[in-house]
Design a protein around this motif. Structure first.
Motif, short mmCIF file in Angstrom:
data_model
loop_
_atom_site.label_atom_id
_atom_site.label_comp_id
_atom_site.label_asym_id
_atom_site.label_seq_id
_atom_site.Cartn_x
_atom_site.Cartn_y
_atom_site.Cartn_z
N LEU A 1 -4.47 -3.38 -7.70
CA LEU A 1 -4.72 -2.45 -8.95
C LEU A 1 -3.51 -1.34 -8.84
O LEU A 1 -2.96 -1.06 -9.93
CB LEU A 1 -5.98 -1.95 -9.03
N ILE A 2 -3.65 -0.65 -7.68
CA ILE A 2 -2.75 0.61 -7.84
C ILE A 2 -1.32 0.34 -8.12
O ILE A 2 -0.65 1.14 -9.04
CB ILE A 2 -2.92 1.21 -6.55
N PRO B 1 0.39 -2.21 -9.71
CA PRO B 1 0.48 -2.58 -11.22
C PRO B 1 0.14 -1.44 -12.23
O PRO B 1 1.00 -1.12 -13.02
CB PRO B 1 -0.15 -3.93 -11.30
N LEU B 2 -0.79 -0.77 -11.80
CA LEU B 2 -1.30 0.31 -12.94
C LEU B 2 -0.60 1.72 -12.80
O LEU B 2 -0.01 2.21 -13.95
CB LEU B 2 -2.68 0.60 -12.51
N LEU B 3 -0.14 2.11 -11.31
CA LEU B 3 0.68 3.24 -11.25
C LEU B 3 1.93 3.20 -11.27
O LEU B 3 2.86 4.20 -11.49
CB LEU B 3 -0.03 4.09 -10.26
N ALA C 1 3.90 0.02 -12.26
CA ALA C 1 4.44 -0.53 -13.08
C ALA C 1 4.92 -1.82 -12.49
O ALA C 1 5.66 -2.53 -12.83
CB ALA C 1 5.65 -0.05 -14.02
N GLU D 1 4.94 -5.90 -10.77
CA GLU D 1 4.42 -7.13 -11.44
C GLU D 1 2.82 -7.37 -10.79
O GLU D 1 2.56 -7.08 -9.51
CB GLU D 1 5.13 -8.30 -10.94
N TRP D 2 1.87 -7.93 -11.55
CA TRP D 2 0.57 -7.93 -11.32
C TRP D 2 0.33 -9.41 -10.23
O TRP D 2 -0.34 -8.98 -9.21
CB TRP D 2 -0.21 -8.35 -12.41
N TRP E 1 1.15 -8.56 -6.23
CA TRP E 1 -0.07 -7.86 -5.71
C TRP E 1 -1.29 -8.20 -5.66
O TRP E 1 -2.13 -8.14 -4.68
CB TRP E 1 0.08 -6.28 -6.51
#
Length: 750
Positions: A383-384, A386-388, A390, A392-393, A396
């Protein structure tokens, strides 16, 4: 002299009937023992003949009923923990424990909870054995069909992908689904039974996640490698248990019982003490028995590790499981059903599993927090970035799934029990029974061994060397009166006096009012005269010349007793015990391991000094049982101490030591008190046990290093994007396999 005087009044502890043992070595589905130990509640089998309180399952907490089942389907000690967790959650359960070595579940409860326990175990994915007998062994196909199917699908998928990528991807998805079905079902069962963070759960999440991000080939490979690792783990666990299962198979199912001139074949459980049985050449004894023939040779290697057949004389006891080498023999059964030497060893092995090593308990506690922490870390990795940041999902999420597999604690959790199980099995195969991981761990730290003398360092079969008449007494009459007083005693010195008197071919007079005097001797009335046999130190009527005679005899390493008639000394009897043949070699081996030896004995200082000088060890003499406890406690304050003994009077000192070790020929009290036992009666086994303990310690350290080292390496390479899912499985299954294989090396330890 205390060893003589205090033991004259004791007898070897009688073996108590153990009702719940009747089903050994093949224990049926369910047995129950009431807390009260009444005959009705105690006996689930017609072969149980006594209502004495007996708890074959060991001392479980709680005051309720005891129940036991045979379980199949366990691959490793972690499976045992899963079953315990599932059963412990049930209402009304006081305590539950799984004995991995004998595949047995033991439960203490306030009421009849058999149905609930059976449902809980089944829901957790394990099988109970049939109440009508043992479950037949699964065939090769039954054990490996899932692996074979997934392997074939994997091969077909790979071939298909080389022709058409889309069709190959669909084939890999189908392979993944086929492999995930048994794993996911087991994960769901374990979640319901109270084990949410099992490796099956992590594997299911990782495989499904891999499908969602399009890594179907890797998802299929992950499952195949996992199934192969599980199968290898089950094979290794079976190897570790093989010593126990071989022991359980030593006793035959049937025996030939003689009733007059008639022979009848009966079940082993139907044998009772006093029955006469016939054992053919090459056959194993179905129970502990006394030889009725003049002599015979027996192969006792299965129980003692001694490869050379032992010749037994008429009247000698031979343990169940031993083989008559060269002839058909008649024997008298002396053990009740479920109480033979094999049954006792199996019982002690079961008890041993409760005494887990401290490091094993620590790793169990550690894994309860470790796995949730790894899951949390994997979620953060997903999560960190991609969310913080930017990022790629997909990459990760892939790394997070990989961390789930890397973080599985299987290899770490199994690192200690695998080594300890192998160490205990290796010891048992070599004639040394160690009661659990805690005792095995303690043995390696021992730096001093305290020995009892009679029956431990010596053979415990003294013989009379001199008979000296005093004050013009008749030597023959004096010896016969002494033998009359000692008749019926189980003490070796008493038996030696009686045996020597028997060589006179004269009848013993009758003795009345025999009574042991604690710390001084034994007395009785013979032909109207008071006869006392005592240690010299307790006799004040000796003159200087008589004391000089005693000193001379004792300085030669002999034990001297004084015979008094109506308070006047009438004779001296000198006895000498002989060292065990392997005593000197055993002491030398201990010295090479930097282990100091000391002898603690109730015998006189001169006799003790002669034995100690011959062995080159220190000693403390004229000790009462309480003095031995004090001596052991003092030594224990300096460094870890092991106490080795064989008698009832040694039991308190064994309990006071860091670890107590009993000789296999010792009394029941000593064997039950001890943490380990030399079933083959060879002192050389002491050094072997210590070496094995130290090797087990080293093996555990190696296993933990392998488990944590591989995980650490793959954790770093995963975060750097170097390794992926299938290598993560190797980090887990591979580490588990390496740890188990390393532990199995202990089985070959000399």
């Amino acid at each position: 002299m205390h060893e003589h005087s205090s033991c004259c009044s004791t007898r070897k502890a009688a073996n108590k009937p153990a009702c719940s043992s009747v089903a050994r070595p093949v224990i049926q589905k369910i047995t129950t023992v009431s807390a009260a130990g009444t005959p009705d509640a105690c006996c689930q089998d017609s072969s149980c003949s006594s209502g004495d309180t007996a708890d074959d399952e060991g001392e479980l907490p709680g005051d309720g009923q005891r129940f036991s089942w045979q379980i199949s389907g366990m691959d490793c000690p972690s499976c045992a923990r899963k079953i315990e967790a599932a059963v412990q959650r049930l209402e009304g359960i006081d305590h539950a424990r799984v004995l991995f070595a004998t595949e047995k579940l033991v439960v203490s409860a306030q009421r009849d909870i058999r149905q609930q326990v059976e449902q809980a175990v089944t829901q957790a994915g394990f099988r109970l054995k049939s109440s009508q007998g043992t479950t037949p062994n699964a065939s090769f196909w039954q054990e490996n069909r899932t692996i074979i199917l997934v392997s074939l699908l994997m091969l077909a998928s790979w071939l298909l992908s080389s022709v058409d990528a889309t069709s190959g991807r669909l084939a890999f998805i189908a392979t993944t689904l086929a492999g995930i079905w048994p794993v996911g079902r087991k994960a769901l069962q374990l979640i319901r039974s109270g084990t949410p963070f099992a490796i099956e759960t992590l594997m299911t999440i990782a495989a499904i996640g891999a499908l969602f991000i399009g890594a179907s080939a890797e998802a299929a490979m992950v499952l195949l490698l996992f199934l192969l690792g599980e199968r290898l783990e089950a094979f290794a666990a079976g190897r570790a248990r093989r010593g126990v299962t071989a022991l359980m198979a030593l006793k035959p199912d049937e025996a030939v019982r003689l009733r007059g001139e008639q022979r009848e074949t009966v079940a082993v459980d139907a044998l009772r003490p006093g029955d006469i049985i016939e054992v053919a050449a090459g056959a194993r004894l179905p129970a502990d028995a006394r030889l009725l023939d003049a002599f015979a040779s027996f192969d006792e290697s299965a129980l003692t590790g001694e490869s050379v057949p032992v010749e037994r004389q008429q009247g000698e006891k031979v343990a169940a499981g031993c083989t008559s080498v060269d002839r058909q023999v008649k024997m008298e059964v002396v053990s009740r059903s479920g109480e033979s030497a094999i049954d006792r060893i199996l019982h002690l092995i079961e008890e041993a599993e409760e005494r887990r090593a401290p490091i094993e308990r620590f790793l169990d506690r550690f894994s309860r927090y470790y796995t949730p922490a790894i899951i949390a870390l994997a979620l953060l990795v997903m999560l960190i970035p991609p969310l913080l940041l930017a990022a790629e999902w997909q990459p990760w999420i892939y790394k997070g799934l990989t961390l789930l597999l890397i973080g599985c604690p299987c290899a770490l959790v199994i690192s200690t029990p695998a080594a300890i199980t192998s160490g205990l099995a290796a010891a048992t195969r070599r004639g040394a029974l160690i009661k659990g991981g805690a005792a095995l761990e303690s043995l390696g730290s021992v730096r001093t061994i305290a020995f009892d003398k009679t029956g431990t360092l010596t053979q415990g079969k003294p013989r009379v060397t001199e008979v000296v008449a005093l004050n013009h007494a008749d030597e023959t009459r004096m010896l016969l009166h002494a033998a009359a007083v000692e008749s019926g005693s189980s003490h070796p010195l008493a038996q030696a006096i009686v045996a020597h008197a028997a060589t006179l071919n004269a009848p013993l007079p009758a003795a009345e009012g025999q009574r042991a005097l604690a710390g001084s001797g034994v007395e009785a009335w013979v032909n109207g005269r008071h006869v006392l046999i005592s240690a010299p130190g307790s006799v004040s009527q000796l003159d200087a010349a008589q004391q000089a005679q005693i000193a001379e005899l004792e300085s030669a390493g002999k034990t001297v007793v004084v015979v008094l008639e109506d308070q006047q000394p009438i004779g001296l009897i000198a006895l000498r015990d002989t060292l065990r043949p392997d005593a000197r070699d055993a002491i030398d081996q201990l010295k090479s391991l930097d282990v100091h030896s000391v002898m603690l004995t109730g015998d006189n200082p001169r006799a003790a000094a002669a034995i100690a000088d011959e062995l080159g060890i220190s000693y403390r003499a004229s000790l009462l049982p309480a003095d031995k406890v004090q001596a052991v406690s003092e030594l224990n304050q300096q460094q870890p101490v092991a106490m080795v003994g064989d008698g009832i009077n040694d039991a308190p000192a064994m309990k006071a030591a860091t670890i107590g070790i009993a000789m296999g020929s010792g009394t029941d009290v000593a064997l039950e008190t001890a943490d380990a036992a030399l079933t083959h009666n060879h002192l050389s086994g002491l050094a072997a046990m210590i070496r094995l303990s130290r090797a087990t310690h080293a093996n555990i350290r190696q296993n933990i290093a392998i488990a944590l080292g591989l995980k650490g390496i793959f954790l770093i390479t995963t975060l750097l994007g170097i390794t992926g899912l299938w290598l993560a499985v190797l980090a887990d299954s591979g580490a588990t396999a390496l740890v188990t294989a390393n532990a199995l090396r202990l089985l070959q330890k000399k």
